[in-house]
Scaffold this active site. Structure first.
Site, PDB file in Angstrom:
ATOM      1  N   HIS A  72       0.411  -1.499   0.074  1.00  0.00           N
ATOM      2  CA  HIS A  72      -0.365   0.005  -0.027  1.00  0.00           C
ATOM      3  C   HIS A  72       0.312   0.779   0.021  1.00  0.00           C
ATOM      4  CE1 HIS A  72      -4.157  -1.162   0.410  1.00  0.00           C
ATOM      5  NE2 HIS A  72      -3.471  -2.236   0.087  1.00  0.00           N
ATOM      6  N   TYR A 202      -9.266   6.438   6.653  1.00  0.00           N
ATOM      7  CA  TYR A 202      -9.327   6.764   8.479  1.00  0.00           C
ATOM      8  C   TYR A 202     -10.364   7.780   8.440  1.00  0.00           C
ATOM      9  CZ  TYR A 202      -4.885   4.468   9.581  1.00  0.00           C
ATOM     10  OH  TYR A 202      -4.118   3.390   9.735  1.00  0.00           O
ATOM     11  N   PRO A 293      -5.302   1.833  18.316  1.00  0.00           N
ATOM     12  CA  PRO A 293      -4.792   0.437  17.643  1.00  0.00           C
ATOM     13  C   PRO A 293      -4.561   1.023  16.455  1.00  0.00           C
ATOM     14  CG  PRO A 293      -6.852  -0.055  17.900  1.00  0.00           C
ATOM     15  CD  PRO A 293      -6.325   0.412  19.356  1.00  0.00           C
ATOM     16  N   LYS A 297       0.646   0.424  15.012  1.00  0.00           N
ATOM     17  CA  LYS A 297       1.818  -0.128  14.852  1.00  0.00           C
ATOM     18  C   LYS A 297       2.371  -1.364  16.524  1.00  0.00           C
ATOM     19  CE  LYS A 297       3.448   3.258  13.230  1.00  0.00           C
ATOM     20  NZ  LYS A 297       4.374   2.998  12.447  1.00  0.00           N
ATOM     21  N   TYR A 383       4.046   7.224   9.796  1.00  0.00           N
ATOM     22  CA  TYR A 383       3.024   5.660   9.717  1.00  0.00           C
ATOM     23  C   TYR A 383       3.998   4.373   9.073  1.00  0.00           C
ATOM     24  CZ  TYR A 383      -1.407   3.808   8.262  1.00  0.00           C
ATOM     25  OH  TYR A 383      -1.891   2.442   8.041  1.00  0.00           O
TER      26      TYR A 383
HETATM   27  C1  PHB Z   1      -6.067  -3.411  10.556  1.00  0.00           C
HETATM   28  O1  PHB Z   1      -6.566  -3.608   9.414  1.00  0.00           O
HETATM   29  O2  PHB Z   1      -6.849  -4.511  11.168  1.00  0.00           O
HETATM   30  C2  PHB Z   1      -5.913  -2.088  11.237  1.00  0.00           C
HETATM   31  C3  PHB Z   1      -5.393  -1.000   9.736  1.00  0.00           C
HETATM   32  C4  PHB Z   1      -4.928   0.155  10.084  1.00  0.00           C
HETATM   33  C5  PHB Z   1      -5.273   0.579  11.697  1.00  0.00           C
HETATM   34  C6  PHB Z   1      -5.592  -1.263  12.716  1.00  0.00           C
HETATM   35  C7  PHB Z   1      -5.936  -2.079  12.485  1.00  0.00           C
HETATM   36  O3  PHB Z   1      -4.751   1.554  12.021  1.00  0.00           O
END
Ligand code: PHB
Ligand code: APR
Length: 390
Positions: A72, A202, A293, A297, A383
């Protein structure tokens, strides 16, 4: 039984540590209190930083990741009316990979059982002892109910947040913990639905945060901010999809829905325990720290810890030099606090809490990130992952 490094816990931290040590000629035994099926079924986050991918590949467990992982090149940040892409290669020259932690764990277990160091499931009463001496040991009861003693040179506490290792470190003088419990939780689902987006989204929304993630070209992973007191039974699939549709709404774009195969509610907390060492007992991964989450990280921090720890233990056990074990806790914690800050920053920017004044500050921060290259680069660098010896 005797080994050089006794490892408590077969999550990604313990399994990868065992493997990195084996590649350097150091032997270990991994003790896990759950069953293999249980460990392999735990659903967790799924974003790997470049350094995590590189470490897994160098450790010889990157084949399936290379075949099935999805690279990604950015994320979308959304707030009502706007969905803006942050292009990671353009901003910082790095990318991330979507590959479930569950899959990482399965690959590590397979490699371990296929000629790697011993891995014992379903042990109980695990207790590290005499960690202030040069010959610590781990007492435990094996799967058949027999008491056992594992004599070691070093013990690694990679037994997660609820493990037995951190309390032993904290009992010594000078132990300290820092903690924040956030006033919201995530409701997460796995769905057999093709992701309706090329990158993760997000989304800030007046009703609360939502995250659109994925596991493959056919499976979506989606999250909704909910109150921590919410019960999963009160969230029908229809109610979840309705909330997701509202929070991700954008002119000309639609969510893909499909059968929900898993749903659960996860608490959100930050936690750091220091130091990450007492004598010959070293902590790594969730045993020493938890991040919320947002920003994914947790696994990446665990991998960074054990990469530092493996080189420090090789230096101690093969070269009899103590410099890297002596600096391990400080070096690991520098990165832990950077990731703790970043996870807190993402969490605070995106979740609805507080009053309308707070909401305006969040929107102002989001507009700043999507309009200033400096602000976007700061997010992108964190990130995609900072250099290992941060
Ligand atoms: C996930 O795919 O579970 C996931 C992805 C990004 C995040 C948190 C969880 O920031
Ligand atoms: N004895 C033996 N094993 C134990 C004990 C014990 N007393 N207590 C816990 N364990 C095991 C757990 O069953 C688990 O398999 O230790 C393992 C710890 O693994 P994780 O919780 O996955 O932690 P870690 O390996 O540090 O990985 C960090 O996991 O929670 C996520 O977000 C986190 O992605 C991050 C990753």
């Amino acid at each position: 039984m005797r080994t050089q490094v006794g490892i408590i816990g077969a999550g990604p931290a313990g399994l990868l540590l065992s493997r990195l040590l084996a590649l350097q000629g150091i032997d270990s035994v991994v003790l896990e209190n759950r069953s293999r099926d249980y460990v392999e079924a735990r659903i967790r986050a799924g974003i790997l930083e470049q350094h995590t991918v590189d470490t897994l590949t160098e450790a010889g467990v990157g084949d399936r990741l290379a075949r099935e992982g999805l690279e990604h090149r950015g994320i979308y940040l959304q707030y009502p009316g706007t969905r803006h892409k942050l292009d990671f290669p353009e901003l910082c020259g790095r990318t991330v990979w979507v590959y479930g932690q569950t899959e990482v764990t399965k690959d590590l277990i397979k490699a371990q059982l296929d000629g790697g160091p011993p891995l014992l499931f379903e042990v109980s009463d695990v207790r590290p002892e005499d960690v202030d001496t040069d010959s610590p040991r781990i007492r435990f009861t094996d799967a058949d109910g027999n008491p056992q003693v594992l004599e070691c040179d070093v013990v690694a506490g990679t037994d997660g947040f609820h493990g037995v290792s951190r309390p032993v470190v904290q009992q010594a003088a000078g132990g300290q913990v820092w903690e924040r419990t956030y006033p919201y939780a995530w409701l997460g689902i796995l769905a057999d639905a093709a992701p309706a987006t090329d990158e993760l989204i997000y989304a800030w929304h007046p009703d609360g945060f939502a995250l659109y993630s994925m596991r493959s070209t056919k499976v979506s992973r989606l999250y909704l901010q909910v109150d921590p007191s919410e019960k999963i039974e009160d969230w029908s699939d229809d109610r979840i999809w309705d909330n997701l549709a509202t929070r991700f709404a954008l002119e000309g774009w639609d969510l893909n829905t499909g059968p929900v195969t898993e749903k659960s509610i996860l608490p959100m907390r930050s936690f750091v325990s220091a130091p990450m060492r007492r004598g010959r007992l070293f902590l790594a991964g969730d045993a020493a720290h938890i991040v919320p989450p947002t920003g994914a990280k947790g696994l990446n921090l665990a991998v960074a810890d054990v990469t530092l720890l493996a080189s420090a233990l090789v230096r101690l056990l093969a070269e009899k030099q103590t410099d890297l074990v002596d600096s391990y806790s400080e070096r690991a914690l520098a990165r832990v606090w950077r990731c703790t800050h970043f996870s807190w920053f993402m969490t605070s920017m995106l979740h609805r809490a507080g009053d309308d004044f707070d909401a305006q500050l969040q929107l102002s921060q989001l507009r700043r990130v999507v309009s200033s290259e400096a602000a976007a680069r700061e997010l992108a660098e964190n990130y995609t992952g900072l250099p290992l010896d941060y």
